[in-house]
Scaffold this active site. Sequence first.
Site, PDB file in Angstrom:
ATOM      1  N   ASP A   1      11.131  -4.187   3.266  1.00  0.00           N
ATOM      2  CA  ASP A   1      10.970  -4.056   4.712  1.00  0.00           C
ATOM      3  C   ASP A   1      11.344  -5.352   5.426  1.00  0.00           C
ATOM      4  O   ASP A   1      10.484  -6.116   5.878  1.00  0.00           O
ATOM      5  CB  ASP A   1       9.534  -3.661   5.042  1.00  0.00           C
ATOM      6  CG  ASP A   1       9.186  -2.290   4.485  1.00  0.00           C
ATOM      7  OD1 ASP A   1      10.111  -1.568   4.066  1.00  0.00           O
ATOM      8  OD2 ASP A   1       7.994  -1.941   4.464  1.00  0.00           O
TER       9      ASP A   1
ATOM     10  N   GLU B   1       4.390  -0.466  -5.726  1.00  0.00           N
ATOM     11  CA  GLU B   1       3.957  -1.770  -6.259  1.00  0.00           C
ATOM     12  C   GLU B   1       2.713  -1.692  -7.158  1.00  0.00           C
ATOM     13  O   GLU B   1       2.646  -2.534  -8.072  1.00  0.00           O
ATOM     14  CB  GLU B   1       3.708  -2.736  -5.087  1.00  0.00           C
ATOM     15  CG  GLU B   1       4.948  -3.140  -4.353  1.00  0.00           C
ATOM     16  CD  GLU B   1       5.505  -2.039  -3.455  1.00  0.00           C
ATOM     17  OE1 GLU B   1       6.732  -1.966  -3.308  1.00  0.00           O
ATOM     18  OE2 GLU B   1       4.706  -1.249  -2.931  1.00  0.00           O
TER      19      GLU B   1
ATOM     20  N   ASP C   1       9.263   4.782  -3.136  1.00  0.00           N
ATOM     21  CA  ASP C   1       8.784   3.698  -2.273  1.00  0.00           C
ATOM     22  C   ASP C   1       7.317   3.444  -2.602  1.00  0.00           C
ATOM     23  O   ASP C   1       6.679   4.210  -3.332  1.00  0.00           O
ATOM     24  CB  ASP C   1       8.964   4.127  -0.816  1.00  0.00           C
ATOM     25  CG  ASP C   1       8.884   2.968   0.170  1.00  0.00           C
ATOM     26  OD1 ASP C   1       8.747   1.814  -0.269  1.00  0.00           O
ATOM     27  OD2 ASP C   1       8.971   3.218   1.381  1.00  0.00           O
TER      28      ASP C   1
END
Length: 926
Positions: free
Chosen positions: A593, A520, A517
């Site tokens: 999300d 990015e 997770d």
Amino acid sequence: MRTLSLFLLSLLLLLLFSPSTVHSWKKDEFRNCNQTPFCKRARGRKPGSCSLVATDVSVSDGDLVAKLVPKEPDPDHDDQEPVKPLALTLSVYGDGIMRLKIDEDQSLESPKRRFQVPDVIVDGFESKKLWLQRLSTEKVGSDEHFSSIVYLSDDYEGVVRHDPFEVYVRERLSGDRVLSMNSHGLLDFEQLRTKKEGDEWEERFKSHTDSRPYGPQSISFDVSFYGADFVYGIPEHATSLALKPTRGPGIDHSEPYRLFNLDVFEYIPESPFGIYGSIPFMISHGKARGTSGFFWLNAAEMQIDVLGEGWDADSGILLPSSQKRVDTFWMSEAGIVDAFFFIGPGPKDVVKQYISVTGPPAMPQLFATAYHQCRWNYRDEEDVENVDSKFDEHDIPYDVLWLDIEHTDGKRYFTWDRVLFPHPEEMQRKLAAKGRHMVTIVDPHIKRDESYHIHKEASMKGYYVKDASGNDYDGWCWPGSSSYTDMLNPEIRSWWGDKFSFENYVGSTPSLYIWNDMNEPSVFNGPELTMPRDALHYGGVEHRELHNAYGYYFHMATSDGLIKRGNGNDRPFVLSRALFAGSQRYGAVWTGDNSADWDHLRVSVPMVLTLGLTGISFSGADVGGFFGNPEPELLVRWYQIGAYYPFFRGHAHHDTKRREPWLFGERNTELMRDAIRTRYMLLPLFYTLFREANVTGVPVVRPLWMEFPFDEATFDKDEAFMVGNSLLVQGIFTERAKHVSVYLPGKESWYDLRTGTAYLGGKTHKLDAPEDHVPAFQRAGTILPRRDRIRRSTTQMVNDPYTLVIALNSSQAAEGELYIDDGKSFEFKHGAYIHRRFVFKEGKLTSLNMAAATSGNLPFKSECIIERIILLGHAGGPKNALIEPGNLKAQIEFGPLLLQGRRSSGVLTIRKPGIRIADDWTIKVL
């Protein structure tokens, strides 16, 4: 005093970015095009402003090479330095692929080399190169200047127009165009420069300053898709499948589609804003010509406009008027032009061509294709044991239980909170005893703590990304002060992979897999909540140049680590939030999300479909929505559609109420149980489709137009989708819906998956919307494999029998496939699998072997049998079924039948034929 200041800063950041305070998308945190100088500059350019011409065109090393030089000064640039020639290389590959590279001339002096993205193009692609021997030079149409023509295939050729410069692909016989670049003269290539006194190159956004040490270095150009009705692709955006125009008459103040990997919590549906992933690959489709594709291998921030009709009405540029087209405009902050033209002509052809460049999707383990249960966070071992036992108590199957960041010791990855999880190995073994698995989270931010062995070693070895001053970059994320490993470096990726060994990851077992997770990368105190663009990576590469690929390299390193952990024969499972071209080779992704509302349920379908079109077959959305508390009806509807996502996981934020399927009353538990069981029943179909994706790249779930490419009514539909070529699923996306309209394409019938009722194709049907399922239909002419025994996990199903559902078309014929292997190892690559093709024709069902006949085949055996064969749409009332070899008879029935607990009529059933799934056989219906 300094210690107190640091404490106060830490407290403020924790308050600003703690999970409990992250509730909605703060638009002001992120830049729009007008706040992004390269985007604003590019959008301000006028058609025809490119003055480049191609000179010195020749063949070298099998490629067309040329120099691009300005014919006259560029009115949009007032540079003091003369513009240097650009180097052009055009290459041709088998399967209908043309590659165009434009870079600064490496023979000339430059402050640095521009970044070319490594490790995305697969090994072996270069072996498909078609070596050019000579060039054909001619004047095309009314051109007064010459063009160079290269052979692509018997049907297509590439054209490099010298003056004005343009590249396009055309059909050889008709001369009709397929794809073109710079037809509108919008190409701009800002060259690297050495900073001189007085140059003001810095860019500022909020409190952040980007030093931009090499000045503006952006690239922009136009791409046109001919014969196209719509364009699709360029994920990841929460938008419709068919991309909407962002510029043109009647479109005011619209943003381009942004490709810049960002941690955008509670993203907004129907927005072109970029979120967690970036794949600069666009597909066009139209009835007139078919399908084509364009891929720009570039990992810098990108902005892409889809140009509405009439956008260039005042340009004075004349393009071939006989062809319908869609124009687009591509802008990137840095990098080079490394573009691939895919000529199709069919939808599956384009996907296969793209996959031949970036690699096929990984073949998942069987367990990973089943249902996953996740929450941020399951509190402790007692909570884990209770959730696991409740699934059994309520007779709901599941395969994977997940642990989020709170399972660690103070957000130090590869550790366990030994108070809450004192016996992690025993906890995993208890799940494994039931055939279940566990996934733990491992994020890229490393807590800057000298007592933490990962940080200490990475710091000592110099493995962190550096800031613009050359020091280890220090950002803020869940653990507080954090640094980030430089995954561009292969040595560091190998080091990271070693951390997943059972010896290094203490407390892990062979049934534990990984979730990446925040990759990015997410940086709470960085510009736009990510890493500064002037941070430095391996080889002096600026972060701006590789930003969109950072998560890709992290995903790669983690996946490779799990393979090494399993001695090279255990297929990894790694879920990643960030993604880039090629991510399909390393595992699954999800849409991030999302929120518990109907709009997010609705947009999940085009998001998953778009990912599939761009190679990423293994994707899904958080069932129920990550943020917020879904009402039971929304949650049930989400399970019903989520059962058909390739990746099927329930997940929720820790501030939400608990939402395991048994917490909403007996009836809702029954409905969610039924949805999950539907997935388990269809696992043979899904696993077969994952193998098809692994071989061909054709996605598991598909837009309707991929299977019906000439049906214009399907081109902009994205509330329904195909699972393979056999199932059509229609979502229900409104509260308290009483009816739902379903368009069934094609000329053949469709059979309701639950009742067997036939519906005509080529029509829109208004159907009731009962609470117990979303509409799903089997296509006439297909054979669907399934397993009807209800077990608690896939491991328990290994030896279960199969059911074949044969949906006959108007010719009383049907076909289908079934793929089986051991579900976990790489032995399938060496021939250890069963692959059967079933054909029903002229009253006879035949099972044919599709396994490759190679000398390296390894035996894979299965004693599984077929316990039932169901024929839908059979004309007549046969009394016997004769099985060969053996001249055996099977019991046959015609009439009402219970299908998944629901009564059906007009169905023929062959019961207990007693034939093995692995054998050749025929069944004659008499």
